[in-house]
Scaffold this motif. Structure first.
Motif, short mmCIF file in Angstrom:
data_model
loop_
_atom_site.label_atom_id
_atom_site.label_comp_id
_atom_site.label_asym_id
_atom_site.label_seq_id
_atom_site.Cartn_x
_atom_site.Cartn_y
_atom_site.Cartn_z
N PRO A 53 17.08 -98.18 -3.85
CA PRO A 53 18.45 -97.74 -3.55
C PRO A 53 19.43 -98.91 -3.48
N LEU A 58 13.35 -93.86 -5.50
CA LEU A 58 14.61 -93.17 -5.16
C LEU A 58 14.36 -91.74 -4.71
N LEU A 112 18.81 -91.95 -1.95
CA LEU A 112 20.18 -92.42 -2.20
C LEU A 112 21.19 -91.69 -1.31
#
Length: 455
Positions: free
Chosen positions: A72, A158, A172
């Motif tokens: 991220p 992610l 995220l």
């Protein structure tokens, strides 16, 4: 000096000449063979790269993404592939390329901004930007599963799951998506919380063997495209305003949809110019017919909005998925890329009339022509181009010339941009949204006051 040859000498001379001729012929044949080998090899390479050959069988395996180990923190500075879809001569074609499945749902530093803006638009405008018809449920569910699987495989740092995909954490946004049944939200909402692309789902009607839009989530149309009145319509109706669709694209599109297999993935890109970063409706399309850009808009505010699009077929529902992902590039950030300012100027002034009108070139081209001329002159002075350099499609089309100089863990950064933060437009985009919302609220209050006075 005269040389007199005897009979034996003549035979020796003739035999020697014959041997030399044969050797020369063999050498020529060898050269020709090598040339042929290179040519056929290049053709085979082009075919395997798939730029113009898409003939997969329905039984061919569907390509799977390769994990991209970005965190991220890295995404905050990660750039998408640098599109430069400028062509000259400029003809209306499908202009499709084989799509590497790794780039089906791309990632970049604007991801969180796009996801937040999707939520705002869907909440605010509802069925103008999201909807589905009865009979599309299987396709929507299959798309949701495809997007989820892709994100987990392509971006394992992610998106993660500890229970086989029942709960997926988006690292995220920090949101945990619950996929347990029955689903808490419609499938297209889940899709919008994972991918920044817009999605259109098209299915063939068995009664007439033609393709119709059956579901869509399109928060980022850029112009006036509202899906509420497009659902259930045939592709011809949806594309009725696209210039030269009837004469140039109609047959190709329906034919392509008919033969497309699940292993066939393609992409393309179109573009237009505006002077803002709004995803819902850009300023260039907010103008009324005949209106021009405001005189106080600085020429270096202008940018190119690239509509990066993909097509693929889902194997179970047989629905065709069309995605669209807008990417903004300021003209200023492309000023040191050879011929780009020249191509933009030529296209906005000399494109076919239908395209020029569709993209509203007349509303701003005179406003930025001096700016473009300055950039062109600068490129000549820097030796990037010459005054007589032909203006034509670049060899790197549809990408920037530096696309091969990349580290995939950090994206495809423009080497001519010294200050990457200068090209991060998130704060500017958020202010543009805030100003639009204020104007919208003021307009509602004014209308309400007018109604009150009439009563």
């Amino acid at each position: 000096m005269t040389m007199i040859l005897g009979i034996e000498d003549k035979y020796i001379f003739l035999v020697s000449g014959l041997i030399v001729s044969l050797l020369l012929s063999y050498k020529q044949l060898f050269i020709l063979y090598n040339k042929y080998k290179k040519t056929t090899s290049a053709k085979a390479s082009t075919k395997s790269s798939g730029k113009k050959s898409y003939s997969s069988s329905k039984d061919d395996p569907i390509p799977q993404p390769t994990p991209l180990m970005i965190t991220p923190e890295q995404v905050a500075n990660y750039d998408d592939r640098p599109w430069r879809p400028f062509r000259w001569p400029y003809h209306q074609t499908m202009s499709i390329f084989k799509l590497d499945v790794n780039h089906w749902l791309d990632m970049d530093k604007y991801y969180v901004h796009y996801i937040e803006e999707k939520k705002r638009i869907i909440h605010r405008y509802g069925d103008e930007n999201i909807g589905w018809l009865p009979g599309s449920e299987d396709a929507c569910l299959e798309l949701m599963q495809f997007v989820k699987d892709h994100m987990l495989k392509r971006y394992p740092l992610l998106f993660s799951s500890e229970d086989n995909g029942i709960h997926v954490k988006n690292h995220l946004t920090g949101e945990i998506l619950d996929f347990s049944e029955p689903l808490k939200e419609p499938p297209l909402i889940y899709v919008s919380k994972m991918a920044k692309e817009d999605f259109y789902l098209v299915k063939k009607n068995p009664e007439d063997d033609r393709h119709y839009l059956v579901a869509a989530v399109v928060p980022f149309p850029g112009g006036s495209f509202g899906i509420k009145h497009k659902l259930g319509k045939h592709l011809d109706v949806i594309h009725s305003e696209v210039p030269y669709y009837e004469s140039k694209l109609k047959k190709s599109m329906e034919r392509w949809f008919e033969r497309m297999a699940p292993a066939d993935l393609v992409e393309r890109a179109s573009w237009y110019i505006s002077w803002d970063h709004k995803l819902l409706c850009n300023n260039v399309y907010a103008l009324k017919e005949g209106e021009k850009v405001d005189s106080d808009v600085a020429p270096d505010q202008f940018n190119v909005r690239v509509e990066r699009q993909t097509l693929r077929r889902l194997p179970k529902s047989q629905a065709i998925i069309f995605t669209n992902h807008p990417v903004f590039y300021s003209i200023d950030e492309m000023k040191d890329e050879p011929l780009i300012p020249s191509l933009i100027k030529k296209i906005i002034y000399e494109a076919p009339e239908g395209i020029s009108k569709y993209k509203n070139f007349e509303s701003f081209r005179d406003h930025i022509v001096k700016y473009l001329d300055g950039l062109i002159e600068r490129q000549i002075e820097l030796g990037l181009i010459k005054e007589d350099t032909p203006i034509k499609t670049l060899p790197s089309y549809p990408f920037a010339h530096f696309v091969d100089n990349k580290d995939v863990n950090y994206g495809w950064t423009n080497p001519t941009v010294k200050d990457p933060e200068k090209n991060n437009y998130i704060d500017v985009a958020k202010e543009e949204i805030r100003q639009d919302e204020l104007r919208e609220e003021m307009s509602k209050k004014t209308k309400s006051a007018e109604i009150s006075e009439q009563v």
